[in-house]
Design a protein around this motif. Structure first.
Motif, PDB file in Angstrom:
ATOM      1  N   LEU A 155      57.006  66.695  89.181  1.00  0.00           N
ATOM      2  CA  LEU A 155      57.488  67.953  88.676  1.00  0.00           C
ATOM      3  C   LEU A 155      56.362  68.621  87.844  1.00  0.00           C
ATOM      4  O   LEU A 155      56.109  69.673  88.196  1.00  0.00           O
ATOM      5  N   TYR A 156      55.817  67.837  87.107  1.00  0.00           N
ATOM      6  CA  TYR A 156      54.492  68.107  86.400  1.00  0.00           C
ATOM      7  C   TYR A 156      53.365  68.528  87.412  1.00  0.00           C
ATOM      8  O   TYR A 156      52.775  69.573  87.027  1.00  0.00           O
ATOM      9  N   GLN A 157      53.116  67.880  88.673  1.00  0.00           N
ATOM     10  CA  GLN A 157      52.195  68.194  89.435  1.00  0.00           C
ATOM     11  C   GLN A 157      52.589  69.419  90.114  1.00  0.00           C
ATOM     12  O   GLN A 157      51.486  70.320  90.375  1.00  0.00           O
ATOM     13  N   ILE A 158      53.834  69.620  90.407  1.00  0.00           N
ATOM     14  CA  ILE A 158      53.977  71.088  91.091  1.00  0.00           C
ATOM     15  C   ILE A 158      53.739  72.121  90.119  1.00  0.00           C
ATOM     16  O   ILE A 158      53.384  73.146  90.484  1.00  0.00           O
ATOM     17  N   VAL A 159      54.210  71.937  88.988  1.00  0.00           N
ATOM     18  CA  VAL A 159      53.800  72.933  88.007  1.00  0.00           C
ATOM     19  C   VAL A 159      52.270  73.343  87.813  1.00  0.00           C
ATOM     20  O   VAL A 159      51.950  74.444  87.785  1.00  0.00           O
ATOM     21  N   CYS A 160      51.643  72.368  87.807  1.00  0.00           N
ATOM     22  CA  CYS A 160      50.069  72.463  87.747  1.00  0.00           C
ATOM     23  C   CYS A 160      49.564  73.352  88.959  1.00  0.00           C
ATOM     24  O   CYS A 160      48.877  74.109  88.860  1.00  0.00           O
ATOM     25  N   LEU A 161      50.085  72.997  90.198  1.00  0.00           N
ATOM     26  CA  LEU A 161      49.840  73.770  91.342  1.00  0.00           C
ATOM     27  C   LEU A 161      50.227  75.245  91.337  1.00  0.00           C
ATOM     28  O   LEU A 161      49.500  75.989  91.677  1.00  0.00           O
ATOM     29  N   ALA A 162      51.457  75.391  90.655  1.00  0.00           N
ATOM     30  CA  ALA A 162      51.989  76.723  90.641  1.00  0.00           C
ATOM     31  C   ALA A 162      51.559  77.647  89.535  1.00  0.00           C
ATOM     32  O   ALA A 162      50.933  78.606  89.880  1.00  0.00           O
ATOM     33  N   ASP A 163      50.841  77.012  88.417  1.00  0.00           N
ATOM     34  CA  ASP A 163      49.841  77.610  87.547  1.00  0.00           C
ATOM     35  C   ASP A 163      48.502  77.868  88.033  1.00  0.00           C
ATOM     36  O   ASP A 163      48.084  78.933  87.830  1.00  0.00           O
ATOM     37  N   LEU A 164      48.004  77.071  88.970  1.00  0.00           N
ATOM     38  CA  LEU A 164      46.916  77.212  89.733  1.00  0.00           C
ATOM     39  C   LEU A 164      47.077  78.634  90.773  1.00  0.00           C
ATOM     40  O   LEU A 164      46.179  79.238  90.642  1.00  0.00           O
ATOM     41  N   GLU A 165      48.264  78.529  91.331  1.00  0.00           N
ATOM     42  CA  GLU A 165      48.366  79.399  92.353  1.00  0.00           C
ATOM     43  C   GLU A 165      48.354  80.931  91.754  1.00  0.00           C
ATOM     44  O   GLU A 165      48.042  82.100  92.299  1.00  0.00           O
ATOM     45  N   TYR A 166      49.080  81.154  90.618  1.00  0.00           N
ATOM     46  CA  TYR A 166      49.155  82.158  89.943  1.00  0.00           C
ATOM     47  C   TYR A 166      48.182  82.418  88.968  1.00  0.00           C
ATOM     48  O   TYR A 166      48.299  83.526  88.121  1.00  0.00           O
ATOM     49  N   ASP A 167      47.210  81.896  88.979  1.00  0.00           N
ATOM     50  CA  ASP A 167      45.710  81.914  88.247  1.00  0.00           C
ATOM     51  C   ASP A 167      45.956  81.681  86.611  1.00  0.00           C
ATOM     52  O   ASP A 167      45.342  82.434  85.853  1.00  0.00           O
ATOM     53  N   TYR A 168      46.968  80.981  86.230  1.00  0.00           N
ATOM     54  CA  TYR A 168      46.979  80.657  84.802  1.00  0.00           C
ATOM     55  C   TYR A 168      46.099  79.587  84.195  1.00  0.00           C
ATOM     56  O   TYR A 168      45.845  79.547  83.142  1.00  0.00           O
TER      57      TYR A 168
END
Length: 134
Positions: free
Chosen positions: A22-35
């Motif tokens: 789940l942490y990896q998914i959050v990191c990928l989502a943060d990258l996708e939304y440019d956070y």
């Protein structure tokens, strides 16, 4: 009573693997939304990949040692996939290719999350079953 402890340890290991994925998914989502920038995202994901593999291998070994053959056999494909990635040196996320691999990497993590969720449900079922049986 030993069976209950084995299922409890199995449940805790599954929760740990679930949290890491789940942490990896959050990191990928943060990258996708440019956070977050690609370097930080890749380094955070790469830092938790080997612990995820180790915990999952420990879980598989626990099922083998405690003679829970069904769960062991269900655990093997995930372990095989992790070993295959590690031996082919494809387990780490590349900083320069992370944007190109983002949809694929998210899909892989979501599949892992679903697989682990099924294992969590089975583990809870067998834990309750062992309590009722005693």
């Amino acid at each position: 009573m030993g069976d209950l402890y084995a299922w409890l340890i199995s449940f805790l290991l599954l929760v740990a693997v679930f949290a890491l994925v789940l942490y990896q998914i959050v990191c990928l989502a943060d990258l996708e939304y440019d956070y977050i920038n690609p370097y930080d995202s890749a380094s955070r994901i790469n830092a938790v990949i080997l612990p995820e593999f180790a915990i999952q291998a420990t879980l598989c070994l626990l099922h083998l040692i405690t003679w829970h053959w069904g769960m062991f056999l269900l655990c093997l494909p995930y372990l095989y996939y992790n070993v295959k990635l590690y031996t082919q040196k494809q387990h780490l996320v590349d900083v320069t290719e992370i944007f190109n691999q983002l949809p694929k990497e998210k899909k892989i993590r979501f599949f892992k999350l679903g697989y682990i969720a099924v294992f969590l449900a089975l583990s809870i079922f067998w834990m309750v079953w062992s309590i009722v049986e005693d």
